[in-house]
Design an enzyme around this catalytic site. Structure first.
Site: not given
Length: 280
Positions: A88, A145, A249
């Site tokens: 995200d 992921h 980050s």
């Protein structure tokens, strides 16, 4: 912590010491104080706790456990695509690698070799390939992921600076993502092609971790080190968790030259979510 106090700390305390301090505080079990800090953070950054596996703010004993909270099942459906978005966040930049040049912002570029810690042979594999740089803001889900199924080949820790990686800093600091501390994760897809996901550290990133190694930093080494996994069969499926940031980050992904095309809806600055189409 107020914005004013944080800015003062940035100037008064060296960045590494500030990182260590924030890392300590984020891992502190302080009961009601921890819950109050988390509650304030959720309100300030409008974190959507409804999609968390555990939406109860008081259930998190440390800020780190809240920050790396898992999502509830089904919160991020995985698209049917060659490559899916791995986090995200918001798209910093993406597109073709111009020979070995990766676009950063406002006419600024950095090289694949610099990003990969000076590994010229690895960088050569991504000449004229594709890249995507995605920024994770404080409100985002902070687990990382896999864009596709991949076998882990190696992981390299590259020491560096701890500059902020927000959009304003990306516009102002030359070769930002090749200067900051980072963890370079190299994989091979089912076609035998390499791809890389780079976890980039920042001002108050307490640590970075991978699912196969655990916490990579701290301790923070002063030199580059590499672990080779070619003698092991570590295979991660598309959409599987591969790592996480403690205090967030940026990730940079590299793919070799080929016929892949990025999602036509993608553009710099656009918000993205784990599991959506990255490229086909």
């Amino acid at each position: 912590m107020s914005d004013r106090l944080f800015v003062m700390l940035q100037y008064v305390i060296p960045k590494l010491l500030l990182t260590q301090l924030m890392g300590f505080l984020a891992g502190l079990r302080a009961g009601k104080l921890t819950t109050a800090v988390i509650r304030g953070f959720v309100a300030k950054y409008q974190v959507n706790m409804a999609e968390a596996a555990n939406p109860d703010i008081a259930a998190y004993p440390t800020f780190n456990e809240f920050f790396t909270r898992p999502l509830k099942d089904g919160a991020r459906p995985i698209a049917n695509a060659e490559l899916i978005c791995t986090v995200d966040g918001a798209i910093s930049q993406f597109g073709p690698i111009e020979k070995d040049q990766i676009y950063q912002a406002k006419g600024k570029y950095f090289t694949t070799k610099a990003l990969l810690g000076g590994d010229a042979a690895l960088a050569k594999k991504f000449e004229n390939g594709l890249f995507a740089t995605i920024y994770l803001s404080p409100k985002d889900y902070h687990r990382i992921h896999m864009p596709c199924r991949g076998r882990l080949l190696e992981m390299t820790y590259v020491p560096g600076e701890l500059f902020s990686v927000n959009p304003a800093t990306a516009r102002g600091v030359d070769a930002l993502f090749a200067l900051n501390e980072r963890v370079v994760c190299v994989f091979e897809n089912d076609k035998g092609q390499p791809f890389v996901q780079v976890l980039v550290g920042a001002t108050i990133v307490g640590s970075m971790a991978t699912t196969w190694h655990g916490v990579v930093n701290p301790p923070r080494s002063k030199s580059v080190w590499t672990k080779d996994y070619r003698d092991q069969q570590i295979i991660l499926e598309q959409g599987a968790e591969m790592g996480r940031f403690l205090l967030g980050s940026t990730v940079v992904l590299l793919f070799p030259e080929g016929d892949l095309e990025f999602n036509a809806d993608w553009k710099a600055g656009r918000g993205v979510r784990l599991g959506e189409v990255m490229a086909d």
